[in-house]
Design a protein around this motif. Structure first.
Motif, PDB file in Angstrom:
ATOM      1  N   ASP A   1      14.083 -27.702  10.191  1.00  0.00           N
ATOM      2  CA  ASP A   1      14.347 -29.125  10.406  1.00  0.00           C
ATOM      3  C   ASP A   1      15.770 -29.511  10.033  1.00  0.00           C
ATOM      4  OD1 ASP A   1      11.828 -29.690  11.350  1.00  0.00           O
ATOM      5  OD2 ASP A   1      11.170 -30.801   9.574  1.00  0.00           O
ATOM      6  N   LEU A   2      16.371 -28.792   9.097  1.00  0.00           N
ATOM      7  CA  LEU A   2      17.704 -29.169   8.621  1.00  0.00           C
ATOM      8  C   LEU A   2      18.803 -28.792   9.605  1.00  0.00           C
ATOM      9  CD1 LEU A   2      17.312 -28.435   4.807  1.00  0.00           C
ATOM     10  CD2 LEU A   2      17.354 -30.651   5.963  1.00  0.00           C
ATOM     11  N   ALA A   3      18.421 -28.244  10.743  1.00  0.00           N
ATOM     12  CA  ALA A   3      19.363 -28.138  11.865  1.00  0.00           C
ATOM     13  C   ALA A   3      19.674 -29.514  12.451  1.00  0.00           C
ATOM     14  CB  ALA A   3      18.775 -27.235  12.949  1.00  0.00           C
ATOM     15  N   ALA A   4      18.819 -30.489  12.177  1.00  0.00           N
ATOM     16  CA  ALA A   4      18.881 -31.788  12.862  1.00  0.00           C
ATOM     17  C   ALA A   4      20.211 -32.522  12.724  1.00  0.00           C
ATOM     18  CB  ALA A   4      17.733 -32.673  12.372  1.00  0.00           C
ATOM     19  N   PRO A   5      20.906 -32.512  11.581  1.00  0.00           N
ATOM     20  CA  PRO A   5      22.168 -33.259  11.522  1.00  0.00           C
ATOM     21  C   PRO A   5      23.179 -32.832  12.574  1.00  0.00           C
ATOM     22  CG  PRO A   5      21.481 -32.599   9.326  1.00  0.00           C
ATOM     23  CD  PRO A   5      20.540 -31.937  10.277  1.00  0.00           C
ATOM     24  N   TRP A   6      23.261 -31.541  12.846  1.00  0.00           N
ATOM     25  CA  TRP A   6      24.208 -31.067  13.852  1.00  0.00           C
ATOM     26  C   TRP A   6      23.712 -31.350  15.268  1.00  0.00           C
ATOM     27  CZ3 TRP A   6      23.189 -27.587   9.679  1.00  0.00           C
ATOM     28  CH2 TRP A   6      24.228 -27.497   8.734  1.00  0.00           C
ATOM     29  N   ILE A   7      22.402 -31.453  15.422  1.00  0.00           N
ATOM     30  CA  ILE A   7      21.820 -31.663  16.747  1.00  0.00           C
ATOM     31  C   ILE A   7      21.782 -33.145  17.118  1.00  0.00           C
ATOM     32  CG2 ILE A   7      19.696 -31.398  18.094  1.00  0.00           C
ATOM     33  CD1 ILE A   7      21.167 -28.778  17.634  1.00  0.00           C
ATOM     34  N   LEU A   8      21.532 -34.013  16.136  1.00  0.00           N
ATOM     35  CA  LEU A   8      21.232 -35.420  16.424  1.00  0.00           C
ATOM     36  C   LEU A   8      22.362 -36.384  16.109  1.00  0.00           C
ATOM     37  CD1 LEU A   8      17.620 -35.566  14.929  1.00  0.00           C
ATOM     38  CD2 LEU A   8      18.248 -35.278  17.328  1.00  0.00           C
TER      39      LEU A   8
ATOM     40  N   ARG B   1      29.719 -27.741  19.806  1.00  0.00           N
ATOM     41  CA  ARG B   1      31.117 -27.961  19.434  1.00  0.00           C
ATOM     42  C   ARG B   1      31.235 -28.344  17.967  1.00  0.00           C
ATOM     43  NH1 ARG B   1      31.295 -30.450  24.612  1.00  0.00           N
ATOM     44  NH2 ARG B   1      31.042 -32.530  23.680  1.00  0.00           N
ATOM     45  N   ARG B   2      30.319 -29.188  17.483  1.00  0.00           N
ATOM     46  CA  ARG B   2      30.360 -29.584  16.078  1.00  0.00           C
ATOM     47  C   ARG B   2      30.130 -28.387  15.167  1.00  0.00           C
ATOM     48  NH1 ARG B   2      27.718 -34.253  18.238  1.00  0.00           N
ATOM     49  NH2 ARG B   2      25.637 -33.449  17.793  1.00  0.00           N
ATOM     50  N   LEU B   3      29.196 -27.536  15.521  1.00  0.00           N
ATOM     51  CA  LEU B   3      28.924 -26.352  14.708  1.00  0.00           C
ATOM     52  C   LEU B   3      30.136 -25.427  14.639  1.00  0.00           C
ATOM     53  CD1 LEU B   3      25.326 -25.619  15.954  1.00  0.00           C
ATOM     54  CD2 LEU B   3      25.950 -25.855  13.546  1.00  0.00           C
ATOM     55  N   LEU B   4      30.774 -25.218  15.781  1.00  0.00           N
ATOM     56  CA  LEU B   4      31.893 -24.277  15.823  1.00  0.00           C
ATOM     57  C   LEU B   4      33.151 -24.867  15.198  1.00  0.00           C
ATOM     58  CD1 LEU B   4      31.456 -22.671  19.371  1.00  0.00           C
ATOM     59  CD2 LEU B   4      30.482 -21.976  17.160  1.00  0.00           C
ATOM     60  N   ALA B   5      33.222 -26.176  15.115  1.00  0.00           N
ATOM     61  CA  ALA B   5      34.412 -26.818  14.544  1.00  0.00           C
ATOM     62  C   ALA B   5      34.391 -26.818  13.015  1.00  0.00           C
ATOM     63  CB  ALA B   5      34.531 -28.250  15.034  1.00  0.00           C
TER      64      ALA B   5
END
Length: 312
Positions: free
Chosen positions: A228-235, A298-302
């Protein structure tokens, strides 16, 4: 069972209500959405009818929601579709179905978050109260939800190869580096926690620029909160993840955040491919899934590998 061979119409839904829940059959009825597993029909102002229509797993998922979500819903701090009644399979419609509360708002894949700080706080509060130790007998996640990222390496490789082959991933090696870091992170050592299990933009509702509801608890399960803590980068929009992690309690350790980034990569790749299928007019494609998935990747890779919650 996939599908029913029955065309789901307003007339059918009203007939099902007359047969099994006649006190609700007089309420106004209109189509709300056609989701991945279920169709949702709005019933009056405050209710909805959810009927499985596409996938064979939907029956089990609806029954799981009916059993568990009313137990969890009272403590959750965002509106969720709480099951009120169940409809049993019949000659007219050979699958179970639910009457739930209606949750107002627009799916975030169509109307994304714009008020980053408010949405980060709302998401952190929601997951803080959801992520509590689950009892014995709590459902196990399907498709490995809540399990270590390493168990999904085959899925990652297939998705990355497909998206790269379509020219959708500018830097596949950077994506692979995030994944390999997640796979190498220490495993979850705590008790299995309650998880939503499927937090992506189509399952989160927005209004006035922030989050106003969470839907589709078919993947509700117990396991590693990194899922679930993937959500900040996804949402959430650019720069909002640190605020989420500062507000989420107890603060996630560095290993959990590394695993969460791996889950975020998986969700982003899946969204990119589903969005591309939608752009090409393919079955089960959803064009609205592509833009938020590209943005999340893009957010993850940045961001560099996080050193802790404040540096995510």
């Amino acid at each position: 069972m996939i599908g029913t061979g029955v065309d789901i119409t307003a007339e059918l839904v009203r007939d099902l209500l007359r047969e099994q829940h006649p006190d609700l059959a007089h309420l106004p009825l209109r189509l709300g959405a056609r989701g991945w597993d279920n169709q949702v029909w709005r019933l009056g102002d405050n209710l909805a009818v959810r009927l499985p229509w596409a996938t064979g797993s939907a029956d089990e998922l609806l029954r799981k929601e009916y059993a568990w979500l009313p137990v969890l819903a009272p403590r959750l701090c965002l509106p969720v579709p709480v099951p009120q009644r169940i409809g049993e399979p019949s000659e007219r419609f050979p699958r179970p179905w639910l009457v739930t509360t209606w949750v107002a708002g627009s799916p975030a894949d169509s109307v994304p978050v714009t008020r980053a700080a408010e949405a980060a706080g709302a998401l952190a509060r929601f997951l803080t109260v959801l992520h509590r130790p689950a009892p014995q007998g709590a459902p196990v996640g399907r498709l490995g939800r809540g399990r270590p990222p390493a168990e999904h390496t085959g899925q990652f490789e297939r998705q990355l190869a497909s998206a790269t082959g379509l020219g959708l991933i500018p830097d596949p090696e950077a994506v692979r580096a995030v994944w390999e870091d997640a796979v190498s992170a220490p495993a979850w050592q705590g008790p299995p926690l309650w998880l939503h299990g499927d937090l992506h933009p189509a399952n989160v509702l927005t209004a006035d620029g922030t989050l106003c509801g969470v839907i589709d608890f078919g993947d509700l399960c117990a396991g590693d909160p990194a899922c679930d803590l993937a959500a900040p980068w996804i949402l959430l929009p650019e720069g909002a993840a640190p605020g989420f992690h500062l507000a989420y309690r107890p603060a996630a350790d560095a290993a959990t955040l590394r695993r969460a980034r791996g889950w975020a990569v998986l969700r982003a790749l899946a969204g990119i491919l589903i969005g591309e299928d939608g752009d090409r007019g393919r079955p089960n494609g959803k064009s609205t899934w592509g833009p938020p998935a590209h943005a999340s990747l893009r957010r993850l890779l940045a961001t560099a590998r996080p050193a802790g919650p404040g540096g995510v």
